[in-house]
Scaffold this motif. Structure first.
Motif, mmCIF file in Angstrom:
data_model
loop_
_atom_site.group_PDB
_atom_site.id
_atom_site.type_symbol
_atom_site.label_atom_id
_atom_site.label_comp_id
_atom_site.label_asym_id
_atom_site.label_seq_id
_atom_site.Cartn_x
_atom_site.Cartn_y
_atom_site.Cartn_z
ATOM 1 N N ILE A 128 49.269 62.507 -3.453
ATOM 2 C CA ILE A 128 49.357 61.838 -1.887
ATOM 3 C C ILE A 128 48.683 62.565 -0.865
ATOM 4 C CG2 ILE A 128 50.901 61.016 -0.245
ATOM 5 C CD1 ILE A 128 52.936 60.873 -2.458
ATOM 6 N N ALA A 129 47.516 62.003 -0.457
ATOM 7 C CA ALA A 129 47.113 62.705 1.028
ATOM 8 C C ALA A 129 47.824 62.512 2.285
ATOM 9 C CB ALA A 129 45.630 62.201 1.181
ATOM 10 N N ILE A 130 48.266 63.389 3.148
ATOM 11 C CA ILE A 130 49.021 63.427 4.039
ATOM 12 C C ILE A 130 47.972 63.649 5.423
ATOM 13 C CG2 ILE A 130 50.936 64.072 5.155
ATOM 14 C CD1 ILE A 130 52.265 64.687 2.390
ATOM 15 N N GLU A 131 48.413 62.765 6.503
ATOM 16 C CA GLU A 131 47.569 63.215 7.444
ATOM 17 C C GLU A 131 48.983 63.210 8.870
ATOM 18 O OE1 GLU A 131 45.091 64.156 10.881
ATOM 19 O OE2 GLU A 131 44.710 64.206 8.366
ATOM 20 N N VAL A 132 48.849 64.308 9.535
ATOM 21 C CA VAL A 132 49.951 64.467 10.385
ATOM 22 C C VAL A 132 49.541 64.598 11.852
ATOM 23 C CG1 VAL A 132 51.757 66.015 11.053
ATOM 24 C CG2 VAL A 132 51.007 65.911 8.796
ATOM 25 N N LYS A 133 49.807 63.490 12.759
ATOM 26 C CA LYS A 133 49.491 63.391 14.115
ATOM 27 C C LYS A 133 50.528 62.716 15.050
ATOM 28 C CE LYS A 133 45.100 64.179 13.866
ATOM 29 N NZ LYS A 133 44.987 65.032 12.698
ATOM 30 N N HIS A 134 50.284 63.028 16.185
ATOM 31 C CA HIS A 134 51.154 62.524 17.403
ATOM 32 C C HIS A 134 51.136 60.974 17.270
ATOM 33 C CE1 HIS A 134 52.807 61.509 21.437
ATOM 34 N NE2 HIS A 134 53.303 62.729 21.091
ATOM 35 N N GLN A 135 52.081 60.415 17.501
ATOM 36 C CA GLN A 135 52.210 58.707 17.583
ATOM 37 C C GLN A 135 51.113 58.406 18.239
ATOM 38 O OE1 GLN A 135 54.215 56.946 15.573
ATOM 39 N NE2 GLN A 135 53.225 55.108 16.219
ATOM 40 N N ASP A 136 50.766 58.728 19.597
ATOM 41 C CA ASP A 136 49.914 58.236 20.469
ATOM 42 C C ASP A 136 48.373 58.263 19.679
ATOM 43 O OD1 ASP A 136 51.666 57.328 22.222
ATOM 44 O OD2 ASP A 136 51.362 59.684 23.388
ATOM 45 N N PHE A 137 48.195 59.297 19.089
ATOM 46 C CA PHE A 137 46.853 59.608 18.376
ATOM 47 C C PHE A 137 46.679 58.601 17.234
ATOM 48 C CE2 PHE A 137 43.805 61.699 15.584
ATOM 49 C CZ PHE A 137 42.790 61.951 16.443
ATOM 50 N N VAL A 138 47.691 57.983 16.719
ATOM 51 C CA VAL A 138 47.570 57.160 15.490
ATOM 52 C C VAL A 138 47.127 55.826 16.104
ATOM 53 C CG1 VAL A 138 48.765 55.925 13.901
ATOM 54 C CG2 VAL A 138 49.077 58.445 14.073
ATOM 55 N N LYS A 139 47.745 55.435 17.138
ATOM 56 C CA LYS A 139 47.399 54.412 17.664
ATOM 57 C C LYS A 139 45.849 54.219 18.348
ATOM 58 C CE LYS A 139 52.133 53.509 19.658
ATOM 59 N NZ LYS A 139 53.011 53.374 20.795
ATOM 60 N N GLU A 140 45.592 55.075 18.682
ATOM 61 C CA GLU A 140 43.997 55.052 19.379
ATOM 62 C C GLU A 140 43.068 55.186 18.278
ATOM 63 O OE1 GLU A 140 43.961 58.513 21.796
ATOM 64 O OE2 GLU A 140 45.470 57.643 23.112
ATOM 65 N N ASN A 141 43.466 55.677 16.930
ATOM 66 C CA ASN A 141 42.453 55.878 15.789
ATOM 67 C C ASN A 141 42.994 55.081 14.703
ATOM 68 O OD1 ASN A 141 40.613 58.266 16.750
ATOM 69 N ND2 ASN A 141 42.734 58.657 17.611
ATOM 70 N N LYS A 142 43.197 53.927 14.832
ATOM 71 C CA LYS A 142 43.371 52.929 13.781
ATOM 72 C C LYS A 142 42.318 52.819 12.617
ATOM 73 C CE LYS A 142 47.267 50.378 15.763
ATOM 74 N NZ LYS A 142 47.909 48.855 16.078
ATOM 75 N N VAL A 143 41.074 52.663 13.457
ATOM 76 C CA VAL A 143 40.072 52.318 12.490
ATOM 77 C C VAL A 143 39.642 53.666 11.556
ATOM 78 C CG1 VAL A 143 37.524 51.951 12.416
ATOM 79 C CG2 VAL A 143 39.014 50.673 14.184
ATOM 80 N N LEU A 144 39.748 54.911 12.068
ATOM 81 C CA LEU A 144 39.551 55.939 11.344
ATOM 82 C C LEU A 144 40.343 56.055 10.279
ATOM 83 C CD1 LEU A 144 38.373 58.843 10.989
ATOM 84 C CD2 LEU A 144 40.027 59.705 12.776
ATOM 85 N N PHE A 145 41.628 55.851 10.417
ATOM 86 C CA PHE A 145 42.684 56.045 9.441
ATOM 87 C C PHE A 145 42.419 54.957 8.315
ATOM 88 C CE2 PHE A 145 45.232 58.307 12.800
ATOM 89 C CZ PHE A 145 44.856 59.569 12.515
ATOM 90 N N ALA A 146 42.332 53.736 8.683
ATOM 91 C CA ALA A 146 41.774 52.587 7.717
ATOM 92 C C ALA A 146 40.931 52.988 6.943
ATOM 93 C CB ALA A 146 41.671 51.338 8.456
ATOM 94 N N LYS A 147 39.797 53.829 7.158
ATOM 95 C CA LYS A 147 38.745 54.134 6.411
ATOM 96 C C LYS A 147 39.165 55.304 5.586
ATOM 97 C CE LYS A 147 35.124 53.213 9.673
ATOM 98 N NZ LYS A 147 33.620 53.804 10.219
ATOM 99 N N ALA A 148 40.001 56.240 6.279
ATOM 100 C CA ALA A 148 40.566 57.208 5.191
ATOM 101 C C ALA A 148 41.486 56.896 4.060
ATOM 102 C CB ALA A 148 41.063 58.377 6.066
ATOM 103 N N ASN A 149 42.334 55.662 4.435
ATOM 104 C CA ASN A 149 42.963 54.915 3.516
ATOM 105 C C ASN A 149 42.170 54.331 2.517
ATOM 106 O OD1 ASN A 149 45.727 53.877 2.701
ATOM 107 N ND2 ASN A 149 44.728 52.256 3.147
ATOM 108 N N THR A 150 40.986 53.707 2.763
ATOM 109 C CA THR A 150 40.418 53.151 1.770
ATOM 110 C C THR A 150 39.551 54.184 0.856
ATOM 111 O OG1 THR A 150 39.824 51.181 3.188
ATOM 112 C CG2 THR A 150 38.038 51.502 1.628
ATOM 113 N N VAL A 151 39.032 55.169 1.492
ATOM 114 C CA VAL A 151 38.452 56.108 0.492
ATOM 115 C C VAL A 151 39.579 56.874 -0.391
ATOM 116 C CG1 VAL A 151 37.254 58.496 0.526
ATOM 117 C CG2 VAL A 151 36.652 56.731 2.209
ATOM 118 N N ALA A 152 40.535 57.117 -0.037
ATOM 119 C CA ALA A 152 41.645 57.584 -0.812
ATOM 120 C C ALA A 152 42.073 56.789 -1.885
ATOM 121 C CB ALA A 152 42.943 58.061 0.346
ATOM 122 N N ALA A 153 42.321 55.565 -1.629
ATOM 123 C CA ALA A 153 42.630 54.537 -2.754
ATOM 124 C C ALA A 153 41.480 54.394 -3.656
ATOM 125 C CB ALA A 153 43.054 53.161 -2.003
ATOM 126 N N ASP A 154 40.451 54.537 -3.192
ATOM 127 C CA ASP A 154 39.413 54.443 -4.324
ATOM 128 C C ASP A 154 39.113 55.393 -5.062
ATOM 129 O OD1 ASP A 154 38.648 52.024 -2.881
ATOM 130 O OD2 ASP A 154 36.969 52.624 -1.963
#
Length: 237
Positions: A102-128
């Motif tokens: 399991i890859a874990i990214e730790v961020k403040h809640q506000d940062f997550v809201k501002e970077n949804k696209v980035l985390f979506a890409k990371a999630n895709t690469v991880a799953a692949d």
């Protein structure tokens, strides 16, 4: 900061960052064989404390590898020269839970809201690449929980030799008790806070670590019947 032959490999050394708002933290990890774990924020430090105590976690590393979001590769070692158009992303941790990486990214809640696209890409690469990708935010680790995790890690590291005897004393009382305050249930054991920590670390008693303060003698405890579920504070789904 120095590393030695026992330090875990990483692709990004947070201790060498020159532009930072605060200091880097170096934590000794008993779960990984007393090696250094390097993190760069208090919330990442809290995640380390949670991973150390979580009975589901076999092992973990910080800054373990880097995703190339452009090519979909997982880089164990980054090239000295970054390829043109490459977009790098390094998860904060990787851990093994029931043999699931399991890859874990730790961020403040506000940062997550501002970077949804980035985390979506990371999630895709991880799953692949056969990895689960999990975001842990500041909302997942409230202050009371962080304080309790830090306290329990101190007991686990500093009182390792004494914990079995304290836990044995707690076991005899917990099996005959119902839920109540630590001061009531453990009234015949001194010091109460030491026995409370030992009982929690060994599954003799359970405490809601998000709501109860372990240093408070009025914190509510209950028999755990050997379960360590109280220490499973992170969600990996």
């Amino acid at each position: 900061m120095k590393t030695d032959r026992h330090s875990l490999a990483f692709t990004r050394d947070v201790a060498k960052r020159t532009r930072r708002a605060g200091r880097a933290y170096v934590i000794c990890s008993p779960k990984n064989g007393m090696v250094e774990i390097r993190v760069e924020s208090r919330i990442e430090q809290a995640v380390v404390h949670a991973l150390e105590l979580d009975p589901r976690v076999v092992s973990y590393r910080a800054q373990p590898f880097t995703f190339n979001l452009t090519t979909g590769e997982v880089l164990q070692v980054k090239p000295k020269i970054k390829p043109k158009n490459a977009v790098y992303y390094t998860p904060d941790f990787v851990c093994s839970v029931h043999d699931v990486p399991i890859a874990i990214e730790v961020k403040h809640q506000d940062f997550v809201k501002e970077n949804k696209v980035l985390f979506a890409k990371a999630n895709t690469v991880a799953a692949d690449n056969g990895l689960r990708f999990v975001l842990v935010t500041s909302a997942d680790l409230p202050d009371q929980l962080q304080h309790n995790l830090r306290l329990l890690n101190q007991y686990a590291a500093q009182c390792r030799a004494q914990i079995p005897a304290w836990a044995k004393a707690v076991q005899g009382i917990a099996l005959q008790s119902h839920a109540g305050t630590a001061a009531e249930v453990l009234k015949d054991l001194e010091p109460v806070n030491h026995h409370l920590a030992a009982g929690l670390l060994t599954g003799q008693i359970a405490v809601d670590l998000r709501k109860q303060a372990l240093q408070d003698p009025l914190c509510v405890i209950a028999p755990a019947w050997g379960s360590l579920n109280a220490l499973e504070v992170l969600c990996y789904d």
